[in-house]
Enzyme design. Structure first.
Site, PDB file in Angstrom:
ATOM      1  N   THR A   1       0.820  14.764  45.018  1.00  0.00           N
ATOM      2  CA  THR A   1      -0.297  15.543  44.492  1.00  0.00           C
ATOM      3  C   THR A   1      -0.605  16.760  45.357  1.00  0.00           C
ATOM      4  O   THR A   1      -1.060  17.782  44.862  1.00  0.00           O
ATOM      5  CB  THR A   1      -1.547  14.655  44.358  1.00  0.00           C
ATOM      6  OG1 THR A   1      -1.194  13.464  43.651  1.00  0.00           O
ATOM      7  CG2 THR A   1      -2.645  15.357  43.596  1.00  0.00           C
TER       8      THR A   1
ATOM      9  N   LYS B   1      -7.021  10.736  46.825  1.00  0.00           N
ATOM     10  CA  LYS B   1      -5.957  11.712  47.073  1.00  0.00           C
ATOM     11  C   LYS B   1      -6.196  12.992  46.285  1.00  0.00           C
ATOM     12  O   LYS B   1      -5.743  14.063  46.700  1.00  0.00           O
ATOM     13  CB  LYS B   1      -4.593  11.102  46.767  1.00  0.00           C
ATOM     14  CG  LYS B   1      -4.400  10.608  45.335  1.00  0.00           C
ATOM     15  CD  LYS B   1      -3.876  11.654  44.369  1.00  0.00           C
ATOM     16  CE  LYS B   1      -3.792  11.114  42.959  1.00  0.00           C
ATOM     17  NZ  LYS B   1      -3.294  12.106  41.991  1.00  0.00           N
TER      18      LYS B   1
END
Length: 345
Positions: A258, A201
């Site tokens: 994120t 990610k």
């Protein structure tokens, strides 16, 4: 010793927990552990450790937040590790192995080792729990991973994470060590999926940040996040992770946090790259590590090893290595002829 002894040692309510790495996340996890346990935080900076002990602050990373008064800071690795019943490792991936090697003479043979680091070892492409097993064999290992922005947790906002380990008894005991107030800790047996979700990610977040820096719009950024999730899921599953994990906290949850948060280091790097700034200038001004920058090379090698096409990661890699600009990366991505949504591209 067997699992029964391991379980007995970590079942006691009050534990001696040591966290290696005094960045924002290591300090936050140590603060959570200190609410119900004897917690020690290790860092190399002696002045920083004195500030933690004397002023209950970590002004370098969490200036606006008070730390628990019972949290002990030390720059003495032997003192930090000796007697620890749970060892938590939150140093960056490039220092992970060397830190464990330095700590090894002082680590008890039966204690659980927990990784906070969302990355891969560059040379070996090993996940962090694999590095732990390599350096400290015979101990239960776990990874703590999820959509966990340190400052929000320090502010007392609700959050959830996953403790991933194959040993259910150890997982449930560690769950009790870290769970506190509005910070919820779930267990998961899929260590591969949780670790790969956390590592991959960061690369997708750089791509999402480039979209922000290029001002290409929320539609584009959303498309990148969704296609990025498909990309990290394909590689993660090829490596042995489970599909459900990538739809959960350590996958989709962490990816969204994120990619969209202003607190995200990887997103910030991508945003600055999208604005045309040189990578080294961006990294030089940061006091924390953006793991995606180091991870993307390993991700591309893993994609080749497992025969998984990773178009978004490939474009990010080319931007990181200076082959193309962020603008060229986005034009390249959207020149690809789309096929079925379940396929790469």
């Amino acid at each position: 010793m067997g699992n029964n002894m391991q379980g007995k040692q970590v079942k006691d309510r009050k534990m001696k927990v040591t966290v290696l790495g005094a960045g924002s996340w290591g300090t936050t996890v140590a603060s959570l552990a200190a609410r119900h346990n004897d917690a020690t935080l290790w860092g190399r900076d002696e002045a920083q450790m004195r500030e933690i002990n004397d002023e209950h602050k970590n002004s370098k990373y969490l200036a606006d937040y008070d730390l628990p008064k019972n949290l002990v800071g030390t720059s003495d690795l032997e003192a930090a590790v000796t007697g620890a019943q749970v060892l938590v490792v939150g140093v960056p991936s490039h220092a992970f192995r060397s830190t464990l090697e330095a700590a090894k003479p002082f680590v008890h043979p039966w204690i659980p080792i927990v990784s906070l680091t969302k990355g891969l070892e560059a040379e070996s492409m090993l996940r962090m729990t694999e590095v732990i097993k390599d350096v400290l064999p015979g101990r239960p290992v776990a990874a703590l991973s999820g959509p966990n922005l340190a400052k929000e947790i320090m502010a007392g906002q609700a959050a959830a994470t996953v403790i991933a380990t194959h040993d259910r008894e150890v997982a449930e005991a560690l769950q009790r060590v870290f769970q506190s107030g509005l910070f919820r800790v779930y267990t998961n047996h899929d260590v591969v999926g949780c670790e790969m979700g956390g590592a991959l990610k960061n690369v997708i977040a750089i791509a999402a940040g480039m979209a922000e820096g290029l001002s290409v719009g929320d539609n584009t950024r959303s498309a990148v996040i969704a296609r990025g999730l498909a990309e990290l899921s394909r590689l993660g599953e090829a490596m042995g992770g489970e599909a459900a994990t990538f739809a959960g906290l350590a996958g989709l949850g962490d990816l969204v946090a994120t990619c969209v948060s202003k607190q995200s280091r990887n997103r910030y790097v991508g945003e600055q790259l999208g604005q045309g700034r040189p990578l080294q200038d961006i990294l030089d001004e940061m006091n924390m590590v953006a793991e995606g920058v180091k991870t993307v090379g390993s991700v591309m090698q893993l994609g080749e090893r497992y025969g998984v096409d990773l178009p978004i990661c490939r474009e990010v890699h080319q931007v990181i290595t200076g082959e193309i600009t962020g603008d060229q990366a986005y034009r390249g991505l959207f020149r690809l002829q789309p096929g079925h949504e379940a396929e790469p591209g």
